[in-house]
Design an enzyme around this catalytic site. Structure first.
Site, PDB file in Angstrom:
ATOM      1  N   ARG A  78      11.799  -5.616   5.057  1.00 57.65           N
ATOM      2  CA  ARG A  78      11.548  -4.200   4.745  1.00 57.65           C
ATOM      3  C   ARG A  78      12.482  -3.277   5.541  1.00 57.65           C
ATOM      4  NH1 ARG A  78       5.720  -1.579   5.403  1.00 57.65           N
ATOM      5  NH2 ARG A  78       5.970  -2.412   7.515  1.00 57.65           N
ATOM      6  N   ARG A 127      11.451  -0.908  10.966  1.00 54.52           N
ATOM      7  CA  ARG A 127      10.360  -0.508  11.853  1.00 54.52           C
ATOM      8  C   ARG A 127      10.275  -1.430  13.061  1.00 54.52           C
ATOM      9  NH1 ARG A 127       5.090   0.635   8.117  1.00 54.52           N
ATOM     10  NH2 ARG A 127       4.133  -0.579   9.803  1.00 54.52           N
ATOM     11  N   ARG A 180      -9.871   0.906   9.032  1.00 52.88           N
ATOM     12  CA  ARG A 180      -9.329  -0.419   9.328  1.00 52.88           C
ATOM     13  C   ARG A 180     -10.294  -1.275  10.133  1.00 52.88           C
ATOM     14  NH1 ARG A 180      -3.558   0.573   8.943  1.00 52.88           N
ATOM     15  NH2 ARG A 180      -2.351  -1.258   9.489  1.00 52.88           N
ATOM     16  N   LYS A 184       0.833  -1.212   0.000  1.00 52.19           N
ATOM     17  CA  LYS A 184       0.000   0.000   0.000  1.00 52.19           C
ATOM     18  C   LYS A 184       0.868   1.263   0.000  1.00 52.19           C
ATOM     19  CE  LYS A 184      -2.094  -1.189   3.827  1.00 52.19           C
ATOM     20  NZ  LYS A 184      -1.369  -2.452   4.124  1.00 52.19           N
ATOM     21  N   ARG A 204      -0.025  -8.740  13.497  1.00 57.71           N
ATOM     22  CA  ARG A 204      -0.645  -7.733  12.627  1.00 57.71           C
ATOM     23  C   ARG A 204      -1.497  -8.407  11.554  1.00 57.71           C
ATOM     24  NH1 ARG A 204       4.521  -4.836  10.712  1.00 57.71           N
ATOM     25  NH2 ARG A 204       3.167  -3.791   9.211  1.00 57.71           N
TER      26      ARG A 204
HETATM   27  P1  AP5 Z   1       4.905  -1.610   1.796  1.00 54.37           P
HETATM   28  O1  AP5 Z   1       4.529  -0.795   0.587  1.00 54.37           O
HETATM   29  O2  AP5 Z   1       5.703  -0.941   2.869  1.00 54.37           O
HETATM   30  O3  AP5 Z   1       3.596  -2.328   2.400  1.00 54.37           O
HETATM   31  P2  AP5 Z   1       2.319  -1.741   3.153  1.00 54.37           P
HETATM   32  O4  AP5 Z   1       1.113  -2.426   2.580  1.00 54.37           O
HETATM   33  O5  AP5 Z   1       2.319  -0.251   3.146  1.00 54.37           O
HETATM   34  O6  AP5 Z   1       2.598  -2.343   4.580  1.00 54.37           O
HETATM   35  P3  AP5 Z   1       2.557  -1.714   6.052  1.00 54.37           P
HETATM   36  O7  AP5 Z   1       3.226  -2.723   6.931  1.00 54.37           O
HETATM   37  O8  AP5 Z   1       3.111  -0.328   6.097  1.00 54.37           O
HETATM   38  O9  AP5 Z   1       1.036  -1.710   6.315  1.00 54.37           O
HETATM   39  P4  AP5 Z   1       0.376  -1.773   7.666  1.00 54.37           P
HETATM   40  O10 AP5 Z   1      -1.038  -1.634   7.226  1.00 54.37           O
HETATM   41  O11 AP5 Z   1       0.647  -2.933   8.523  1.00 54.37           O
HETATM   42  O12 AP5 Z   1       1.074  -0.602   8.499  1.00 54.37           O
HETATM   43  P5  AP5 Z   1       0.633   0.872   8.885  1.00 54.37           P
HETATM   44  O13 AP5 Z   1       1.837   1.703   8.838  1.00 54.37           O
HETATM   45  O14 AP5 Z   1      -0.597   1.291   8.131  1.00 54.37           O
HETATM   46  O15 AP5 Z   1       5.691  -2.906   1.244  1.00 54.37           O
HETATM   47  C1  AP5 Z   1       6.156  -3.900   2.145  1.00 54.37           C
HETATM   48  C2  AP5 Z   1       7.494  -4.462   1.633  1.00 54.37           C
HETATM   49  O16 AP5 Z   1       7.264  -5.153   0.396  1.00 54.37           O
HETATM   50  C3  AP5 Z   1       8.567  -3.395   1.319  1.00 54.37           C
HETATM   51  O17 AP5 Z   1       9.831  -3.906   1.669  1.00 54.37           O
HETATM   52  C4  AP5 Z   1       8.458  -3.188  -0.204  1.00 54.37           C
HETATM   53  O18 AP5 Z   1       9.701  -2.793  -0.773  1.00 54.37           O
HETATM   54  C5  AP5 Z   1       8.038  -4.577  -0.663  1.00 54.37           C
HETATM   55  N1  AP5 Z   1       7.164  -4.552  -1.838  1.00 54.37           N
HETATM   56  C6  AP5 Z   1       6.114  -3.703  -2.077  1.00 54.37           C
HETATM   57  N2  AP5 Z   1       5.509  -3.997  -3.239  1.00 54.37           N
HETATM   58  C7  AP5 Z   1       6.170  -5.073  -3.747  1.00 54.37           C
HETATM   59  C8  AP5 Z   1       5.998  -5.874  -4.926  1.00 54.37           C
HETATM   60  N3  AP5 Z   1       5.004  -5.649  -5.804  1.00 54.37           N
HETATM   61  N4  AP5 Z   1       6.855  -6.901  -5.122  1.00 54.37           N
HETATM   62  C9  AP5 Z   1       7.836  -7.183  -4.233  1.00 54.37           C
HETATM   63  N5  AP5 Z   1       8.069  -6.457  -3.094  1.00 54.37           N
HETATM   64  C10 AP5 Z   1       7.224  -5.427  -2.856  1.00 54.37           C
HETATM   65  O19 AP5 Z   1       0.160   0.664  10.396  1.00 54.37           O
HETATM   66  C11 AP5 Z   1       1.082   0.382  11.429  1.00 54.37           C
HETATM   67  C12 AP5 Z   1       0.340   0.328  12.771  1.00 54.37           C
HETATM   68  O20 AP5 Z   1      -0.299   1.606  13.045  1.00 54.37           O
HETATM   69  C13 AP5 Z   1      -0.828  -0.674  12.853  1.00 54.37           C
HETATM   70  O21 AP5 Z   1      -0.370  -1.978  13.188  1.00 54.37           O
HETATM   71  C14 AP5 Z   1      -1.693  -0.051  13.959  1.00 54.37           C
HETATM   72  O22 AP5 Z   1      -1.145  -0.301  15.228  1.00 54.37           O
HETATM   73  C15 AP5 Z   1      -1.564   1.439  13.681  1.00 54.37           C
HETATM   74  N6  AP5 Z   1      -2.608   1.940  12.773  1.00 54.37           N
HETATM   75  C16 AP5 Z   1      -2.419   2.510  11.531  1.00 54.37           C
HETATM   76  N7  AP5 Z   1      -3.597   2.860  10.991  1.00 54.37           N
HETATM   77  C17 AP5 Z   1      -4.562   2.509  11.889  1.00 54.37           C
HETATM   78  C18 AP5 Z   1      -5.982   2.595  11.889  1.00 54.37           C
HETATM   79  N8  AP5 Z   1      -6.668   3.106  10.838  1.00 54.37           N
HETATM   80  N9  AP5 Z   1      -6.657   2.138  12.975  1.00 54.37           N
HETATM   81  C19 AP5 Z   1      -5.994   1.624  14.034  1.00 54.37           C
HETATM   82  N10 AP5 Z   1      -4.638   1.504  14.101  1.00 54.37           N
HETATM   83  C20 AP5 Z   1      -3.934   1.950  13.045  1.00 54.37           C
END
Ligand code: AP5
Length: 211
Positions: free
Chosen positions: A124, A157, A90, A17, A168
């Site tokens: 990552r 991270r 979410r 994402k 997660r």
């Molecule tokens: P990346 O693009 O970083 O993946 P992502 O989907 O953004 O993953 P996140 O881990 O950031 O999502 P998340 O939803 O868990 O975390 P968030 O920060 O929102 O890609 C991942 C890896 O794959 C990278 O190394 C990249 O290079 C590689 N890659 C990408 N595309 C590729 C491809 N096509 N092929 C090969 N490799 C590829 O949330 C973190 C925390 O915040 C949550 O756990 C929660 O505690 C809190 N939080 C955030 N939002 C909320 C909410 N709305 N409500 C409650 N808590 C929340």
């Protein structure tokens, strides 16, 4: 040329994402609203919200709905020329709250199986300065471990440890995956295979956004 401008990216942790969001905002000029990024900034600034949120984030749990909705509402209302929601909503409660703020044009669900989520997230790395997302296996930073774009420090991270990643993913399945049917029922859902190369996914998303 994009037609749809109120956009949400849905999908499990590690689906790509954030990677796609950076490409989409560079192409469209939409405001990127990542609740994860906003929360990490609050944690880094040691605000009251950041201190509370950290306890949940470090365990891979969701931050309570009320805190998230209060944090994001004003940012959505201010983004009049288009926004890209990444990591919000979410839960069904967050999605219902969003419907009272604004309606979405499209929800793009990037699918990725559990084993690939774990494989990607343990590898990552992220630039602390400019936010570029790396992967030590498929897209590594420079040989001395700094960001190739800005020279900043590249770090892992706190929630990218295997046991937290597994939690997660379980939290995603229990609390966030129900949004797939929620948005399918509203006719807004478009599905993309997240296991494809990043550039292929980006072209599919651009064609979805062109309506
Ligand atoms: P990346 O693009 O970083 O993946 P992502 O989907 O953004 O993953 P996140 O881990 O950031 O999502 P998340 O939803 O868990 O975390 P968030 O920060 O929102 O890609 C991942 C890896 O794959 C990278 O190394 C990249 O290079 C590689 N890659 C990408 N595309 C590729 C491809 N096509 N092929 C090969 N490799 C590829 O949330 C973190 C925390 O915040 C949550 O756990 C929660 O505690 C809190 N939080 C955030 N939002 C909320 C909410 N709305 N409500 C409650 N808590 C929340």
């Amino acid at each position: 040329m994009t037609v749809l401008s109120r956009v949400m990216l849905l999908g499990p942790p590690g689906a790509g994402k954030g990677t796609q969001a950076k490409k989409i905002v560079a192409e469209t000029g939409f405001v990127h609203l990542s609740t994860g990024d906003i929360l990490r900034e609050e944690v880094a600034r040691r605000t009251e919200l950041g201190r509370t949120a950290r306890e949940f984030m470090d365990r891979g749990e969701l931050v309570p709905d009320r805190l998230i909705i209060d944090m994001i509402r004003g940012r959505i209302e201010a983004a009049r020329d288009g926004f890209l929601l990444d990591g919000f909503p979410r839960t069904v409660a967050q999605a219902e709250a969003l419907e009272k703020i604004t309606l979405l044009d499209v929800v793009i669900n990037i699918e990725l199986p559990r084993e690939e989520v774990i494989h990607r997230l343990t590898a990552r790395r992220v630039c602390r300065k400019c936010g570029v997302i790396y992967n030590v296996l498929s897209n590594p930073p420079s040989a001395n471990g700094t960001c190739t774009a800005c020279g900043g420090e590249v770090y892992q991270r706190d929630d990218d440890r295997r046991e937290v990643i597994e939690n997660r993913y379980d939290v995603y399945k229990a609390s966030t995956a129900p949004l797939i049917d929620f948005y399918r029922d509203r006719g807004l859902l478009r599905e993309v295979d997240g296991a494809q190369p990043s550039d292929v996914i980006f072209s599919v998303i651009l064609s979805i956004l062109s309506g």
